[in-house]
Scaffold this motif. Structure first.
Motif, mmCIF file in Angstrom:
data_model
loop_
_atom_site.group_PDB
_atom_site.id
_atom_site.type_symbol
_atom_site.label_atom_id
_atom_site.label_comp_id
_atom_site.label_asym_id
_atom_site.label_seq_id
_atom_site.Cartn_x
_atom_site.Cartn_y
_atom_site.Cartn_z
ATOM 1 N N UNK A 75 6.768 22.116 -8.092
ATOM 2 C CA UNK A 75 7.949 22.446 -7.289
ATOM 3 C C UNK A 75 8.941 23.252 -8.115
ATOM 4 N N UNK A 76 9.123 22.886 -9.358
ATOM 5 C CA UNK A 76 10.056 23.597 -10.232
ATOM 6 C C UNK A 76 9.654 25.067 -10.382
ATOM 7 N N UNK A 120 7.078 19.821 0.404
ATOM 8 C CA UNK A 120 8.097 20.647 -0.260
ATOM 9 C C UNK A 120 7.466 21.875 -0.899
ATOM 10 N N UNK A 121 6.320 21.685 -1.557
ATOM 11 C CA UNK A 121 5.631 22.822 -2.179
ATOM 12 C C UNK A 121 5.179 23.822 -1.117
ATOM 13 N N UNK A 122 4.660 23.317 0.011
ATOM 14 C CA UNK A 122 4.231 24.222 1.090
ATOM 15 C C UNK A 122 5.421 24.972 1.695
ATOM 16 N N UNK A 123 6.556 24.285 1.818
ATOM 17 C CA UNK A 123 7.750 24.931 2.375
ATOM 18 C C UNK A 123 8.234 26.046 1.443
ATOM 19 N N UNK A 124 8.102 25.818 0.152
ATOM 20 C CA UNK A 124 8.491 26.875 -0.798
ATOM 21 C C UNK A 124 7.583 28.089 -0.668
ATOM 22 N N UNK A 125 6.306 27.870 -0.339
ATOM 23 C CA UNK A 125 5.398 29.003 -0.102
ATOM 24 C C UNK A 125 5.857 29.816 1.103
ATOM 25 N N UNK A 147 17.872 25.602 4.570
ATOM 26 C CA UNK A 147 18.730 24.412 4.663
ATOM 27 C C UNK A 147 17.899 23.141 4.837
ATOM 28 N N UNK A 148 16.867 23.231 5.675
ATOM 29 C CA UNK A 148 15.984 22.077 5.867
ATOM 30 C C UNK A 148 15.277 21.719 4.567
ATOM 31 N N UNK A 149 14.863 22.737 3.803
ATOM 32 C CA UNK A 149 14.202 22.474 2.526
ATOM 33 C C UNK A 149 15.138 21.729 1.577
ATOM 34 N N UNK A 150 16.388 22.185 1.499
ATOM 35 C CA UNK A 150 17.337 21.537 0.593
ATOM 36 C C UNK A 150 17.554 20.068 0.983
ATOM 37 N N UNK A 151 17.612 19.808 2.288
ATOM 38 C CA UNK A 151 17.787 18.443 2.770
ATOM 39 C C UNK A 151 16.581 17.584 2.380
#
Length: 811
Positions: free
Chosen positions: A669-670, A763-768, A780-784
């Motif tokens: 994730x980082x 979370x990793x998939x959302x970052x993709x 915003x949803x990712x940060x939440x």
């Protein structure tokens, strides 16, 4: 008048104390009876001397003095009472300055005759006292009756003084090996085989009664749970239909919980219906909206195939058994299953389907909105032969045609499944622990099947019953005393998505989360002979490894350890725990460490699951007629795990295993966060940092190492300390269930093993998606979600640390 006789300390212990114990059960002791007789003689004599009526006995004490050196026999006669109450009140006789004369002196005077008479009386009383002392002493040495009765009393009240006697582990595992025999499985297989035992049917109930009868025979406390669940069955009067190129097919197989209706669309081949398969089709710029997807069975569950297709805009999914995966020798293979993206009754999501629960109509978010139906391989071949369109991607070629299908290949799908309410019964039996009876390991097997279901249910139920018999016999006849309890469970409605097991979990979630520390699944324990696979919580990896070694040493069969012996056992034996595995809801819904295992074929999949061909003959074919021998070994494997978990002072669950998994996910994730911030700085603010998640990961790492140190330094004889440590271990899996998501909305909430929106994988998939600036990406949803996942990891670390003054507050 007081007469005191000293008796030595030993006499007090053997006569006074022992006889007082015996008095509780047999009345007056033998010593007291003889003393009372002597006292009666003394009263009579004194009464005659004073020429009066006999005075009553008022108090008799047989006590040790404060120093513990001797015992005293004290008699007070009614003359004492007369003296005590005849003045200014109770206790006046203790006043040495009193002017009142003694009672005898007043009566007789101080003449020489009376003095001689008093001296004679004193001598007589002395002789009587001596005789009393002599009788007490003689009773101690000569009369065996009292002593013998005390020995019998003390023997009758022997009881546990704390922890159960710890049998040596080598003796425990050897005892289990002695109880199991391959030949003993044959009669059990016959008893629990049935041609018709679909969930809620009379055949299912008959098998349940057989299981509970066996558990009662083994001396267990048994009980049942009834649930009223809604399941979908194929239409009784009509049929489901597939119409293509003027030909109508009516398959007998079906998929429970499909949407009903009639749709028409162009056929599109999507290989196994995995996410990456649909990505390959998207890469070819193929429009998938409104299409009917044709996919092969296998690799992932039916529910996942349908859910993936729905995301692409498909209106229906047809699933068939490809002959390369299901070599049935030309026999038409009808597939049965369900497409609920979850487990349990989808019409009571998050709560149990007991008949007394009255909730408004609701349904699971995991129910599909599109149609789903199975077809045979021959039906699929007829479709393949007429498909046009683009060529299939490289690597997809099999026995299918070369084309994916185009807009002219229109097909009609009609599903008319019927929703029924059925009563299902779960059956339980328990062997209670001797120390922590309220902590238990659960071992269970599915009882129902679409057809014969020999590998699906018969083998697992037989293993469950044989293991119950063996461990019960060890407790009853061999002196084995488990520290914790063992619960044996026979589930119903497993074919509809672990419905029986999940409803039980939902019904007792608050209790099970605190008391059940492991679940061992026996479904599909024997489906081949060429490999051995296990899917489990990481907490159980070390236990699996040690159990493999121990069972292999007792059963040196090449198939069990053939792959493990050649290299890394984790890569060769372990596999992910899938959604359709009965152990999955125990981890992802209830936070109970679980394991599922068994012998497998070369392809690790049994091609007769979900078919009517799952018979003893087919299983013999894939196991080389070694079903009883393999069943014995998996029973031994399960038994070793169960007995290890209830035998040791501390639970054999390795909390360090999650440390590496957390750090790997956080590092991934980082890296992705840094990539998105570099490529699209407008999406993620500079203030967003992975620092706090890294800190939470460090907190878990330190807490797990601290717990390991506490275990190494613990006193295993300290029952309370062992219980405290075990409770900290038990809380780990449960605390990985995010508390920020409702079980009704998303029942599977494990942030490390689940793929839900709250998980680290999500979370990793959302970052993709953010990296691609995908329309579905939401910064915003990712940060939440990122913040909630961070605090879930930190919360687990806090719980693992123990007391609040031991918490890591660096975050």
């Amino acid at each position: 008048m007081v007469v005191t006789t000293a008796v030595n300390k030993e006499a007090a212990k053997r006569s006074g104390t022992s006889c007082l114990r015996q008095k509780k059960s047999v009345g007056l002791s033998c010593v007291e009876k003889k003393i009372e007789a002597a006292m009666d003689q003394a009263r009579s004599t004194i009464s005659k001397i004073f020429n009066g009526e006999p005075h009553s006995y008022t108090r008799f004490n047989l006590t040790q003095n404060m120093e513990g050196d001797n015992s005293q026999v004290e008699m007070k006669l009614s003359s004492d009472i007369d003296e005590e109450v005849g003045g200014n009140g109770v206790g006046d006789h203790l006043n040495h300055n009193s002017t009142r004369k003694p009672y005898v002196a007043q009566k007789l005077g101080r003449t020489p005759k009376n003095l001689c008479f008093m001296a004679a009386t004193t001598l007589l009383i002395f002789i009587i006292g001596y005789l009393i002392g002599y009788l007490v002493h003689r009773k101690k040495d000569a009369a065996p009756t009292c002593a013998l009765s005390v020995e019998r009393f003390e023997g009758a009240v022997a009881h546990e003084t704390g922890a159960a006697p710890l049998m040596d582990w080598d003796d425990v595992k050897n005892l289990l090996a002695q109880k199991l025999d391959a030949a003993s499985f044959e009669p059990v297989f016959r008893e629990f085989s049935s041609d018709s035992h679909r969930a809620g049917s009379p055949g299912d109930e008959v098998l349940g009664n057989k299981v509970i009868k066996k558990l009662i025979e083994y001396g267990m406390k048994t009980w049942t749970d009834e649930h009223f669940v809604k399941v979908q069955d194929p239409p009784a009067s009509d049929s489901n239909k597939v119409v293509f190129n003027g030909t109508t097919e009516s398959p007998k197989g079906f998929l429970s919980y499909s949407a009903n209706g009639k749709v028409k669309g162009a056929v599109l081949y999507a290989y196994y219906g995995q996410e990456n398969d649909f990505m390959s089709l998207r890469g070819k710029n193929i429009n998938m909206t409104g299409r009917v997807m044709l996919v092969r069975a296998g690799r992932i569950s039916f529910a996942e195939k349908v859910a993936n297709a729905a995301k692409m805009g498909a209106v229906a999914v047809l699933i068939y058994p490809d002959t390369s995966d299901y070599p049935t020798g030309g026999t038409p293979t009808e597939l049965f299953g369900h497409v609920h993206m979850g487990s349990g009754d989808p019409y009571t999501p998050g709560f149990p389907s007991f008949n007394h629960t009255q909730f408004p109509p609701v349904q699971s978010s995991g129910l599909p909105t599109i149609l789903a139906q199975t077809i045979t391989s021959s039906m699929a071949s007829n479709i393949w032969s007429k498909l046009g369109g683009q060529n299939v991607p490289e690597g997809w070629q099999g026995l299918e045609g070369p084309n994916l299908g185009d807009q002219s290949n229109v097909i009609t799908v009609e599903v008319n499944n019927v929703l029924n309410e059925k009563k299902i019964i779960n059956v339980f039996g328990v062997i209670r622990g001797f120390v922590d009876a309220d902590r238990y390991v659960v071992i269970g097997a599915q009882r129902d099947a679409w057809g014969v279901g020999f590998a699906t249910s018969t083998v697992g139920t037989s293993v469950l019953v044989e293991l119950a018999r063996s461990i019960s016999d060890m407790v009853k006849n061999d002196g084995f005393k488990p520290r914790r309890s063992i619960v044996f469970a026979s589930w119903s409605a497993g074919e509809y998505g672990s419905v029986g097991a999940t409803e039980w979990l939902e019904g007792y979630l608050s209790s099970l989360g605190l008391k059940a520390f492991s679940y061992i699944n026996l479904d599909g324990a024997v489906t081949g002979q060429n490999g051995f696979k296990a899917a489990a919580s990481p907490l159980m990896y070390s236990l699996i490894e040690s159990t493999l070694k121990e069972v292999n040493s007792l059963n040196p069969i090449k198939t069990l350890f053939s792959e493990f012996a050649r290299g890394n056992w984790e890569s060769n034996v372990l596999e992910p725990l899938k959604l359709d595995n009965a152990a999955y809801p125990f981890i992802a819904f209830s936070g109970i460490p679980s394991v599922s295992f068994g012998f497998t074929s070369d392809k690790s999949e049994y091609q007769y699951f979900g078919t009517l061909l799952d018979t003893r003959e087919k299983l013999n074919m894939v196991t080389g007629n070694q079903v009883p021998q393999l069943a014995k070994i998996v029973t031994q494997f399960a038994g070793h795990m169960v007995l290890r978990l209830v035998h040791d002072h501390l639970l054999r669950l390795d909390v360090m295993k999650y440390d590496k998994i957390i750090r790997t996910n956080v590092a991934q994730i980082n890296g992705k966060v840094n990539t998105v911030k570099r490529m699209h700085p407008q999406l993620l603010p500079e203030a967003l940092t992975v620092k706090w998640m890294i800190s939470a990961s460090g907190s878990y790492s330190r807490a797990s190492r601290k717990l390991v140190a506490d275990i190494q330094n613990s006193d295993l004889e300290d029952i309370e300390m062992c219980r405290i440590i075990n409770d900290r271990i038990m809380a780990v899996e449960r605390n990985f269930l995010t508390p920020y998501v409702s079980p009704r909305e998303d029942p599977f909430r494990h942030i490390l093993l689940d793929a839900g929106s709250q998980s680290l994988k999500a979370l990793a998939n959302h970052l993709d998606l953010l990296k691609e600036v995908h329309p579905n990406a939401d910064a915003d949803l990712f940060r939440y979600q990122f913040a909630l996942a961070t605090w879930t990891v930190q919360g687990c670390a806090n719980s693992l640390a123990g007391d609040i003054w031991s918490l890591d507050n660096e975050i």
